[in-house]
Design an enzyme around this catalytic site. Structure first.
Site, short mmCIF file in Angstrom:
data_model
loop_
_atom_site.label_atom_id
_atom_site.label_comp_id
_atom_site.label_asym_id
_atom_site.label_seq_id
_atom_site.Cartn_x
_atom_site.Cartn_y
_atom_site.Cartn_z
N GLY A 104 0.93 -1.10 -0.05
CA GLY A 104 -0.12 0.09 -0.14
C GLY A 104 0.90 1.07 0.05
N ARG A 168 0.92 -5.58 -4.68
CA ARG A 168 1.13 -6.51 -3.68
C ARG A 168 1.75 -7.95 -3.78
NH1 ARG A 168 -0.21 -4.28 0.97
NH2 ARG A 168 -2.12 -2.97 1.18
N ASP A 199 5.22 -7.64 5.08
CA ASP A 199 5.35 -8.68 3.91
C ASP A 199 6.49 -8.46 3.13
OD1 ASP A 199 3.17 -10.16 5.26
OD2 ASP A 199 1.72 -9.12 4.60
N LYS A 225 8.13 0.97 5.26
CA LYS A 225 7.22 1.97 4.76
C LYS A 225 5.93 0.98 5.19
CE LYS A 225 4.61 0.03 2.29
NZ LYS A 225 3.45 -0.81 1.48
N THR A 226 5.01 1.73 5.72
CA THR A 226 3.45 1.56 5.86
C THR A 226 2.69 2.42 6.79
OG1 THR A 226 1.93 -0.05 6.65
CG2 THR A 226 3.86 -0.34 7.75
N ASP A 228 0.41 1.78 8.55
CA ASP A 228 -0.08 0.95 9.85
C ASP A 228 1.02 1.46 10.94
OD1 ASP A 228 -1.86 0.35 7.98
OD2 ASP A 228 -1.47 -1.72 8.11
N LYS A 265 -26.99 15.45 16.96
CA LYS A 265 -27.76 14.39 16.99
C LYS A 265 -27.05 13.34 16.43
CE LYS A 265 -29.33 15.91 12.48
NZ LYS A 265 -30.49 16.37 11.67
N TYR A 266 -25.86 13.14 16.24
CA TYR A 266 -25.00 12.02 15.40
C TYR A 266 -24.14 11.45 16.19
CZ TYR A 266 -27.34 13.59 10.95
OH TYR A 266 -28.39 14.04 10.02
N MET A 273 -7.69 3.11 8.99
CA MET A 273 -6.94 2.27 8.42
C MET A 273 -6.02 1.62 9.40
SD MET A 273 -5.68 2.25 4.64
CE MET A 273 -6.94 1.56 3.17
N ARG A 275 -4.44 -2.51 9.38
CA ARG A 275 -4.74 -3.75 8.97
C ARG A 275 -4.72 -4.57 10.23
NH1 ARG A 275 -1.94 -5.90 3.99
NH2 ARG A 275 -0.30 -5.69 5.32
N GLU A 334 -9.46 -0.74 11.57
CA GLU A 334 -10.00 -1.49 10.58
C GLU A 334 -9.92 -3.14 10.81
OE1 GLU A 334 -8.70 -1.12 6.46
OE2 GLU A 334 -6.64 -1.47 7.26
N GLU A 440 -7.71 7.85 1.59
CA GLU A 440 -7.47 9.32 1.48
C GLU A 440 -6.29 9.69 2.26
OE1 GLU A 440 -9.92 7.38 2.63
OE2 GLU A 440 -11.63 8.58 2.77
N GLY A 441 -5.91 8.97 3.24
CA GLY A 441 -4.80 9.21 4.20
C GLY A 441 -3.57 8.78 3.45
N ARG A 442 -3.44 7.86 2.58
CA ARG A 442 -2.28 7.18 2.33
C ARG A 442 -1.48 7.70 1.44
NH1 ARG A 442 -3.35 0.94 0.79
NH2 ARG A 442 -3.81 1.83 -1.07
P1 FBP Z 1 0.87 -1.88 3.59
O1 FBP Z 1 1.16 -2.56 4.78
O2 FBP Z 1 1.38 -2.40 2.36
O3 FBP Z 1 1.68 -0.45 3.72
O4 FBP Z 1 -0.34 -1.31 3.62
C1 FBP Z 1 -1.42 -0.94 4.47
C2 FBP Z 1 -2.84 -0.50 4.11
O5 FBP Z 1 -2.93 0.62 3.74
C3 FBP Z 1 -3.64 -0.95 5.33
O6 FBP Z 1 -3.73 -0.19 6.22
C4 FBP Z 1 -4.92 -1.35 4.71
O7 FBP Z 1 -5.78 -2.57 5.09
C5 FBP Z 1 -4.45 -2.08 3.32
O8 FBP Z 1 -2.90 -1.35 2.98
C6 FBP Z 1 -5.37 -1.86 2.14
O9 FBP Z 1 -4.98 -2.63 1.07
P2 FBP Z 1 -5.25 -2.48 -0.42
O10 FBP Z 1 -4.37 -1.28 -0.76
O11 FBP Z 1 -4.59 -3.74 -0.98
O12 FBP Z 1 -6.74 -2.15 -0.50
#
Ligand code: FBP
Length: 568
Positions: A104, A168, A199, A225-226, A228, A265-266, A273, A275, A334, A440-442
Site C-alpha cells: 500500500g 502486492r 510482508d 514503509k507502511t 500502519d 444528533k449524530y 486504516m 490492517r 479496521e 485518502e490518508g495514504r
Molecule cells: P501496507 O502494509 O502494504 O503498507 O498497506 C497498509 C494498508 O494501507 C492497510 O492499512 C490496509 O488495510 C491495506 O493497506 C489496504 O490494502 P489495499 O491497498 O490492497 O486495498
C-alpha cells in the site's frame, strides 16, 4: 490564488533548465504542489560529514530463531550496522540499482527514491537507478524505467507512489525467484531496494538470501514503509507514512467532532486504516480525544466479545444522554474485527477453508466450521459474511479494508439501545453515521517529518548498498531530536523475523509490532479516556502545516515511545 499551472511551466529554482520535468501533457500542478518541490530535506549531520560504517554485535530473530536460521542460512546472525564519524572505506565506484514500491501507498515514498538518487549522484557518480514499474511484478516481468533527474524532479515531496506505482505481488515460488534472478542479471544490478511493509520486507529477505546462496552480486536492502506503523523495532522507531496518515485522519476526525457538536444528533463511527495493529487509532485518539477509541490489542488481551464491545459503547451513549449529549465520536481500527477472539477464531477457520475448499452458495463448506464459529457466522449481517469470505491478499491477509465493522457496530448498538429504550433505560434518539477513513490518508503530501525521514532513509540505503551490505532494512533513529542529530544505519531483516501460519502453511514473516498495552502511548490514552468519554475534550488539529511553528511537530506515538517530554 493563481490558476493551476502545467508542469512544463513549473518554476525551476534549484535545478538547471534542462531538468524541467517530463510528465504527460495532462499532468498539471497546482500552486501548492509546485511549491512543495522547493522543499529541500535536510540531511542528518552524520551524512554531511565523513563517516564510517561499523558493525554491531551479531543478531538473532524475533521468534523461532532455529527455524529462521535454517530458512536463512546465509543471512542469519548478521550484525546491525551504524554510521559513525570517521574516514570512509567505501570507494566511490558507480552502482547499478533497482528500486520498487511494494504494498500500500505511504506518504513519503517518492522521497526515498530521491534520497537514493541524490546519494548515487553525489557519492557514486556514473551510477544508474532503475525503477521497477507496478511493484514486485515489475521485477518478475522486467518492466522498468531508468530514473533520471528529469523524471524524478516532479515527485519530490509529493504524495503517492505514482512515479513507478506499486502492487502486492509476492516473489516466492521457485519460478518467481528465477524470474527475479533473470531481471537482476539482465540489468547487471549491484543492488535492489524494496520499499515496503512487513510482508514486502519479508520478501526482501527471501530475495537477499536467494541471491547470496547463488553467489550473485545483487544486494537487497529494505525500507520501512507502511502507514500502519507496525513495522518497527528498536533501531527502526517508525515506518514512514504513519505520521502523515495520522495527521490527515486526525484532521478529518476533528471535523467530524465539530459536526457532531454542531448538529447535536449524530454518533460518528469512524473506522481507520490499520490492517492489524491499532497504532493509527491510538495516535488519532491522542491527537483528537474522541469519546471512545477501541484498541484491538486491548480487546484481544481482555478477551472482549462483540457483545462486550456493544455494551461498553451503549453504556457511554446512555451516560452521555443523561449529561445532555446526544452525540459523539467513536473511532476503531479496521483490524478490530480480527482481534475479537470469537471473530479471530472464525477468520482462522475461514482461512483454512478458503485455502483448501470450494466456497459456494451451496454452503457445504460451512460444515467445516466449528459450532461456535458457525453460530457467529450465521449471526453476522449478510454483507459482513460476504466481506469475510473475500479473497485473501497475496500474502494471505484478510482484506479488512473491505469489512465494514463500523456499520456492524452501529447495527449492534442500535439493537442494544432499542432494548434499553423498551425497558425505559435510554431515552435518546440514536443515529449512527458510519465512516471509513482509509485510502485518502495514504496518498497526501508527506509532512515535513515524513519528507525528511524518507529522504534520509533513501540516502542511507545508498550507503548500505555502497558498503556491500545485503539483507538489511535501512534505519534512521533519534527522531525526536532535530534532523541534524538523527542517527542512521541498517538492521538485519532476519532479526525481525518469526514464523506464522499463512494460506494454511507456516511461513517466515517479519513479526508485526502491535500496540504495546504497557507502552507509553497506551498508558497515556488509558489515563485520559474516561474523561474523554463523558466530557467533550475534543481537539480539532486542523490540516497539516508545512511552514510555521507546528510544521515540524512529530506524532505523539513516536514522541512518547522515544521517551520525549510531551505536553497534552
Ligand atoms: P501496507 O502494509 O502494504 O503498507 O498497506 C497498509 C494498508 O494501507 C492497510 O492499512 C490496509 O488495510 C491495506 O493497506 C489496504 O490494502 P489495499 O491497498 O490492497 O486495498
Amino acid at each position: 490564488m493563481s490558476p493551476a499551472i502545467a508542469t512544463n511551466d513549473l518554476p525551476v529554482t534549484q535545478y538547471e533548465e534542462s531538468l524541467i520535468p517530463i510528465l504527460l501533457p495532462s499532468d498539471i500542478y497546482g500552486e501548492f504542489q509546485s511549491n512543495r518541490l522547493n522543499h529541500t530535506p535536510p540531511l542528518p549531520s552524520i551524512l554531511k560529514n565523513p563517516f564510517r560504517v561499523v558493525d554491531g554485535p551479531a543478531t538473532t530473530a524475533a521468534g523461532n530463531p532455529n527455524e529462521i536460521a535454517k530458512l536463512f542460512p546465509n543471512l542469519y546472525g548478521q550484525p546491525s550496522v551504524s554510521l559513525v564519524p570517521g574516514h570512509s572505506e567505501v570507494k566511490g565506484q558507480s552502482l547499478k540499482v533497482g528500486v520498487v514500491f511494494s504494498g500500500g501507498q505511504a506518504p513519503g515514498g517518492h522521497n526515498v527514491i530521491t534520497g537514493i538518487f541524490d546519494y548515487l549522484q553525489e557519492r557514486a557518480r556514473g551510477s544508474t537507478l532503475y525503477g521497477f514499474k507496478g511493484g514486485p511484478a515489475g521485477i518478475m516481468s522486467c518492466k522498468y524505467v531508468k530514473l533520471t533527474a528529469e523524471l524524478i524532479y516532479p515527485y519530490r515531496n509529493q504524495g503517492g507512489f505514482h512515479m513507478i506505482c506499486s502492487s502486492r505481488d509476492k516473489i516466492e515460488t521457485p519460478e518467481q525467484l528465477k524470474q527475479a534472478e533473470e531481471t537482476v542479471k539482465k540489468l547487471d544490478l549491484d543492488g535492489l531496494v524494496i520499499i515496503g511493509g512487513d510482508d514486502s520486507n519479508t520478501n526482501a529477505c527471501v530475495l537477499a538470501e536467494n541471491f547470496r546462496s547463488k553467489n550473485m552480486k545483487t544486494q537487497v536492502i529494505g525500507c520501512p514503509k507502511t502507514i500502519d506503523g507496525d513495522l518497527k523495532c528498536k533501531e527502526v522507531p517508525i515506518s514512514f507514512g504513519f505520521d502523515t496518515a495520522c495527521k490527515i485522519y486526525s484532521e478529518m476526525i476533528g471535523n467530524a467532532m465539530i459536526d457532531a457538536r454542531s448538529t447535536g444528533k449524530y454518533y460518528h463511527f469512524i473506522r481507520l486504516m490499520g490492517r492489524a495493529a491499532s497504532h493509527i487509532t491510538l495516535e488519532c485518539a491522542l491527537q483528537t480525544h474522541p469519546n471512545i477509541a477501541i484498541i484491538g490489542e486491548e480487546v484481544a488481551a481482555k478477551n472482549r466479545t462483540m457483545k462486550n464491545i456493544t455494551i461498553y459503547i451503549a453504556d457511554i451513549i446512555c451516560k452521555r444522554m443523561e449529561l445532555g449529549f446526544n452525540y459523539g465520536v467513536i473511532i476503531l481500527s479496521e483490524g478490530l474485527i480480527d482481534f475479537i477472539p470469537e471473530v479471530k477464531q472464525l477468520i482462522a477457520e475461514l482461512n483454512e477453508i478458503l485455502a483448501h475448499d470450494v466456497v459456494d452458495e451451496a454452503g457445504m463448506w460451512k460444515g467445516k466450521l466449528r459450532g461456535q464459529s458457525r453460530e457467529l457466522f450465521e449471526f453476522l449481517p449478510r454483507p459482513i459474511q460476504e466481506q469475510l469470505l473475500l479473497e485473501r491478499d497475496p500474502h494471505g491477509n484478510v482484506q479488512v479494508a473491505k469489512i465494514e465493522t463500523e456499520k456492524m457496530l452501529i447495527q449492534m448498538v442500535e439493537t442494544e439501545l432499542d432494548q434499553r429504550k423498551q425497558r425505559g433505560a435510554y431515552k435518546g434518539q440514536f443515529q449512527g453515521k458510519p465512516h471509513f477513513f482509509g485510502y485518502e490518508g495514504r496518498c497526501g503530501f508527506p509532512t515535513n517529518f515524513d519528507a525528511n525521514y524518507c529522504y534520509a532513509l533513501g540516502y542511507v540505503t545508498g550507503i548500505l548498498l555502497h558498503s556491500g551490505k545485503t539483507g538489511l532494512i535501512s534505519s534512521v533513529s533519534n527522531l525526536t531530536a532535530p534532523v541534524d542529530e538523527w542517527t542512521v544505519g541498517g538492521t538485519p531483516l532476519t532479526s525481525l523475523m518469526d514464523v506464522e501460519r499463512r494460506h494454511g502453511k507456516f511461513k517466515p514473516v517479519i513479526k508485526k509490532a502491535m500496540v504495546d498495552l504497557e507502552g507509553a502511548p497506551m498508558k497515556k490514552f488509558a489515563s485520559l479516556r474516561d474523561d474523554w468519554a463523558l466530557k467533550n475534550r475534543y481537539i480539532s488539529p486542523g490540516p497539516i502545516q508545512f511552514v510555521g511553528p507546528f510544521a515540524n511537530d512529530i506524532n505523539h506515538t513516536v514522541m512518547l515511545e522515544l521517551g520525549a517530554q510531551f505536553l497534552f
